[in-house]
Design a protein around this motif. Structure first.
Motif, mmCIF file in Angstrom:
data_model
loop_
_atom_site.group_PDB
_atom_site.id
_atom_site.type_symbol
_atom_site.label_atom_id
_atom_site.label_comp_id
_atom_site.label_asym_id
_atom_site.label_seq_id
_atom_site.Cartn_x
_atom_site.Cartn_y
_atom_site.Cartn_z
ATOM 1 N N PHE A 2 0.846 -1.188 0.000
ATOM 2 C CA PHE A 2 0.000 0.000 0.000
ATOM 3 C C PHE A 2 0.886 1.243 0.000
ATOM 4 C CE2 PHE A 2 -3.645 2.481 0.660
ATOM 5 C CZ PHE A 2 -3.343 3.469 1.572
ATOM 6 N N PHE A 3 0.699 2.092 -0.979
ATOM 7 C CA PHE A 3 1.451 3.345 -1.071
ATOM 8 C C PHE A 3 0.479 4.501 -0.929
ATOM 9 C CE2 PHE A 3 3.932 0.283 -3.512
ATOM 10 C CZ PHE A 3 5.168 0.424 -2.908
ATOM 11 N N GLY A 4 0.271 4.932 0.271
ATOM 12 C CA GLY A 4 -0.652 6.037 0.524
ATOM 13 C C GLY A 4 0.082 7.365 0.549
ATOM 14 N N LYS A 5 -0.691 8.411 0.414
ATOM 15 C CA LYS A 5 -0.096 9.755 0.483
ATOM 16 C C LYS A 5 0.181 10.096 1.936
ATOM 17 C CE LYS A 5 -2.136 11.887 -3.564
ATOM 18 N NZ LYS A 5 -2.935 13.018 -4.045
ATOM 19 N N ARG A 6 1.342 10.602 2.164
ATOM 20 C CA ARG A 6 1.682 11.067 3.499
ATOM 21 C C ARG A 6 1.273 12.519 3.629
ATOM 22 N NH1 ARG A 6 7.755 8.889 4.700
ATOM 23 N NH2 ARG A 6 7.288 6.675 4.464
ATOM 24 N N ASN A 7 0.987 12.904 4.832
ATOM 25 C CA ASN A 7 0.726 14.319 5.068
ATOM 26 C C ASN A 7 2.027 15.074 4.891
ATOM 27 O OD1 ASN A 7 -1.951 13.902 5.663
ATOM 28 N ND2 ASN A 7 -1.599 13.685 7.857
ATOM 29 N N PRO A 8 1.988 16.171 4.159
ATOM 30 C CA PRO A 8 3.235 16.943 3.981
ATOM 31 C C PRO A 8 3.725 17.484 5.320
ATOM 32 C CG PRO A 8 1.356 18.169 3.152
ATOM 33 C CD PRO A 8 0.859 16.796 3.525
ATOM 34 N N LEU A 9 5.026 17.481 5.475
ATOM 35 C CA LEU A 9 5.603 18.024 6.695
ATOM 36 C C LEU A 9 5.323 19.515 6.755
ATOM 37 C CD1 LEU A 9 9.072 16.264 6.651
ATOM 38 C CD2 LEU A 9 7.058 15.612 7.966
ATOM 39 N N GLU A 10 5.020 19.969 7.938
ATOM 40 C CA GLU A 10 4.736 21.390 8.089
ATOM 41 C C GLU A 10 6.022 22.184 7.899
ATOM 42 O OE1 GLU A 10 2.652 22.448 11.627
ATOM 43 O OE2 GLU A 10 1.369 20.678 11.522
ATOM 44 N N LYS A 11 5.939 23.177 7.047
ATOM 45 C CA LYS A 11 7.098 24.035 6.825
ATOM 46 C C LYS A 11 7.173 25.067 7.940
ATOM 47 C CE LYS A 11 7.307 23.843 1.812
ATOM 48 N NZ LYS A 11 7.324 24.643 0.592
ATOM 49 N N GLU A 12 8.404 25.345 8.320
ATOM 50 C CA GLU A 12 8.588 26.398 9.304
ATOM 51 C C GLU A 12 8.315 27.735 8.636
ATOM 52 O OE1 GLU A 12 12.335 26.284 11.253
ATOM 53 O OE2 GLU A 12 12.290 24.111 11.442
ATOM 54 N N GLU A 13 7.649 28.611 9.356
ATOM 55 C CA GLU A 13 7.354 29.920 8.800
ATOM 56 C C GLU A 13 8.641 30.725 8.683
ATOM 57 O OE1 GLU A 13 4.240 32.130 10.625
ATOM 58 O OE2 GLU A 13 3.072 30.331 11.034
ATOM 59 N N GLU A 14 8.785 31.416 7.564
ATOM 60 C CA GLU A 14 9.962 32.259 7.391
ATOM 61 C C GLU A 14 9.860 33.462 8.317
ATOM 62 O OE1 GLU A 14 10.396 33.419 3.366
ATOM 63 O OE2 GLU A 14 10.868 31.404 2.688
ATOM 64 N N GLN A 15 10.929 33.731 8.999
ATOM 65 C CA GLN A 15 10.946 34.877 9.892
ATOM 66 C C GLN A 15 11.245 36.124 9.077
ATOM 67 O OE1 GLN A 15 13.796 34.120 12.918
ATOM 68 N NE2 GLN A 15 12.570 32.560 13.916
ATOM 69 N N SER A 50 20.006 57.246 -9.148
ATOM 70 C CA SER A 50 20.375 57.249 -7.731
ATOM 71 C C SER A 50 19.382 56.389 -6.944
ATOM 72 C CB SER A 50 20.385 58.671 -7.190
ATOM 73 O OG SER A 50 19.091 59.232 -7.276
ATOM 74 N N MET A 51 19.796 56.003 -5.741
ATOM 75 C CA MET A 51 18.961 55.147 -4.913
ATOM 76 C C MET A 51 18.657 55.826 -3.587
ATOM 77 S SD MET A 51 20.587 51.438 -5.753
ATOM 78 C CE MET A 51 19.117 50.530 -5.359
ATOM 79 N N ASP A 52 17.436 55.578 -3.062
ATOM 80 C CA ASP A 52 16.984 56.151 -1.805
ATOM 81 C C ASP A 52 16.891 55.047 -0.753
ATOM 82 O OD1 ASP A 52 16.592 58.626 -3.100
ATOM 83 O OD2 ASP A 52 14.571 58.022 -3.713
ATOM 84 N N SER A 53 17.182 55.393 0.501
ATOM 85 C CA SER A 53 17.117 54.388 1.562
ATOM 86 C C SER A 53 15.679 54.187 2.016
ATOM 87 C CB SER A 53 17.991 54.796 2.743
ATOM 88 O OG SER A 53 17.514 55.997 3.299
ATOM 89 N N GLY A 54 15.431 53.012 2.594
ATOM 90 C CA GLY A 54 14.111 52.668 3.095
ATOM 91 C C GLY A 54 14.191 51.403 3.923
ATOM 92 N N VAL A 55 13.033 50.878 4.327
ATOM 93 C CA VAL A 55 12.973 49.677 5.150
ATOM 94 C C VAL A 55 11.894 48.761 4.581
ATOM 95 C CG1 VAL A 55 12.463 48.783 7.466
ATOM 96 C CG2 VAL A 55 13.689 50.927 7.209
ATOM 97 N N ARG A 56 12.177 47.451 4.525
ATOM 98 C CA ARG A 56 11.223 46.430 4.098
ATOM 99 C C ARG A 56 11.309 45.247 5.054
ATOM 100 N NH1 ARG A 56 11.243 45.469 -2.456
ATOM 101 N NH2 ARG A 56 10.743 47.598 -3.010
ATOM 102 N N ASP A 57 10.207 44.517 5.166
ATOM 103 C CA ASP A 57 10.198 43.271 5.924
ATOM 104 C C ASP A 57 10.572 42.154 4.963
ATOM 105 O OD1 ASP A 57 9.465 44.456 8.304
ATOM 106 O OD2 ASP A 57 7.322 44.264 7.891
ATOM 107 N N LEU A 58 11.757 41.569 5.159
ATOM 108 C CA LEU A 58 12.298 40.559 4.268
ATOM 109 C C LEU A 58 12.661 39.309 5.056
ATOM 110 C CD1 LEU A 58 14.708 42.831 2.195
ATOM 111 C CD2 LEU A 58 12.455 42.023 1.507
ATOM 112 N N PRO A 59 12.713 38.138 4.390
ATOM 113 C CA PRO A 59 13.151 36.926 5.073
ATOM 114 C C PRO A 59 14.588 37.058 5.582
ATOM 115 C CG PRO A 59 12.187 36.397 2.945
ATOM 116 C CD PRO A 59 12.300 37.877 3.023
#
Length: 61
Positions: A2-15, A50-59
């Motif tokens: 029997f080859f059943g589907k396994r539940n996918p492992l929960e991925k850790e949330e990216e901080q 030219s480039m301007d400084s700023g802030v972003r929420d990134l992984p």
């Protein structure tokens, strides 16, 4: 056998971390980069504006 589907492992949330960035000042360009990787002349690598400084929420790297 029997080859059943396994539940996918929960991925850790990216901080997400507030990260200083530089974004292109040209309205037609979407270029940006993290402060750690910016060049000394502070010019956009895509269009040369030219480039301007700023802030972003990134992984966290």
């Amino acid at each position: 056998m029997f080859f059943g589907k396994r539940n996918p492992l929960e991925k850790e949330e990216e901080q997400l971390v507030s990260t200083e960035i530089y974004s292109c000042s040209d309205d037609g360009c979407i270029g940006w980069m993290r402060k750690n990787f910016v060049s000394a002349d502070l010019l956009c690598p895509m269009c040369g504006s030219s480039m301007d400084s700023g802030v972003r929420d990134l992984p966290k790297i």
